[in-house]
Design an enzyme around this catalytic site. Structure first.
Site, short mmCIF file in Angstrom:
data_model
loop_
_atom_site.label_atom_id
_atom_site.label_comp_id
_atom_site.label_asym_id
_atom_site.label_seq_id
_atom_site.Cartn_x
_atom_site.Cartn_y
_atom_site.Cartn_z
N CYS A 1 55.53 22.67 48.13
CA CYS A 1 55.34 24.19 47.51
C CYS A 1 55.02 24.45 46.13
CB CYS A 1 56.45 24.89 48.08
SG CYS A 1 56.38 26.64 47.96
N CYS B 1 56.76 27.68 45.09
CA CYS B 1 58.28 27.38 44.68
C CYS B 1 58.61 26.66 43.51
CB CYS B 1 58.92 26.71 46.01
SG CYS B 1 58.39 27.25 47.72
N ASP B 2 57.86 25.90 43.11
CA ASP B 2 58.14 24.89 42.21
C ASP B 2 57.46 24.56 40.83
OD1 ASP B 2 60.78 24.21 43.94
OD2 ASP B 2 59.47 22.77 44.82
#
Length: 320
Positions: A138, A141-142
């Site tokens: 992701c 997300c990261d």
């Protein structure tokens, strides 16, 4: 001796942000929810080291810690949380029948499905070793954790192209590894990738191994499909964008799904094609796939279930 069948008002299947949020709302509405966690309590977030984009955690939080907070809050309002997995369902009549761990039968007036989706990985041992320590499925997300660094991303579809351009805004260099000699993505997305100067597309390329120092990712070894020539790319992050598989196998033939297996819901709601069955989180969302959107749809599912039960009690049509 006949099997004892337990009846519940609201059954929640799955325990990620969607399931726990549904549990909090359902419990506060006095629906006395029973939740079965599945084999991975907390869902995908338990595989995530740092979560920095969920409101209310100004200093960030680890995925497992955040899911523990969700669990405690759901339990505080009386949710009956049980470890176990749903092995089969029968939604052909009311109340709905659900079999847990292949042995226990539960009937339920309402069912909230929050079984999530599982990111597809390449299947390399080294990829698994560094999952959460430089390997991610992701970018949204990261990606922030790799600001100013070099990263690689595997994939050739629209999601991969979108995530590559997202990473390009944060990272110094993005290597995009495409297995064939062309993209699967739409022309508009390909155009965007090819016009982003710090994305280097490497075609006809397979990933052989994720390299690391035992703690974090330091590079990736790739091989050219045509020539067999290997090379090592110096990267600090390795992103996999080859798709997700929704955890919906047990609902096949009972609930409407799209061609990839995501549950279909009435737009603007969590209502499925079966009365009294609701779907929330990544199991019905192939687009956003974020903890915060999953939690939001978990809230929606509990409210939909509550209104459905209230309408039924008063003899009103319970359709959305």
């Amino acid at each position: 001796m006949s099997e004892e069948i337990e009846h519940v008002e609201c059954l929640i299947i799955g325990s990620g942000p969607a399931g726990y949020t549904a549990a909090i709302y359902a419990a506060r509405a006095d629906l006395k929810p029973v939740m079965y966690t599945g084999m991975e309590p907390g869902g995908q977030l338990t595989q995530t080291t740092e979560v920095d984009n969920f409101p209310g955690y100004p200093a960030g939080v680890t995925g497992p810690d955040m899911m523990e907070d969700f669990r405690k809050q759901a339990e505080r309002f009386g949710t009956d949380i049980r470890f176990g997995y749903v092995s089969s369902v029968d939604f052909s009549s009311l109340p709905h029948k659900v079999v847990v761990d292949e042995i226990k039968t539960i009937t339920a007036d309402t069912v909230i499905i929050s079984t999530g989706a599982t990111a597809k990985y390449l299947g390399l041992p080294s990829e698994q070793k560094y999952s959460g320590f430089g390997v991610s499925a992701c970018a949204v997300c990261d990606g922030f954790f790799f600001k100013g660094q070099d990263v690689a991303i595997v994939g050739a579809g629209d999601t991969a192209a979108e995530e590559a351009t997202y990473l390009a805004k944060l990272c110094k260099k993005v290597y995009m590894l495409v297995r064939r000699d062309e993209f699967r993505a739409s022309k508009a997305m390909v155009h965007r990738v090819l016009n982003t100067p710090n994305i280097e597309v490497i075609y006809n390329t397979e990933t052989k191994e994720v390299l690391g120092d035992g703690k974090t990712v330091t590079g990736v070894r790739v091989v050219n499909n045509e020539t067999g020539v290997e090379q090592d790319l110096d990267v600090q992050g390795f992103f996999v964008a080859i798709g997700h598989k929704p955890n919906t196998d047990i609902f096949k033939g009972q609930l409407d799904m799209d061609e990839t297996g995501y549950l279909k819901t009435v737009p603007g709601s969590t209502v499925t094609n079966v009365e009294g069955v609701f779907a929330s989180g990544d199991v019905q969302d192939s687009y956003y796939r974020q903890a915060i959107t999953a939690a939001g749809s978990g809230c929606m599912a509990a409210l939909d279930a509550e209104r459905y039960l209230a309408a039924k009690e008063h003899g009103v049509s319970a359709t959305a």
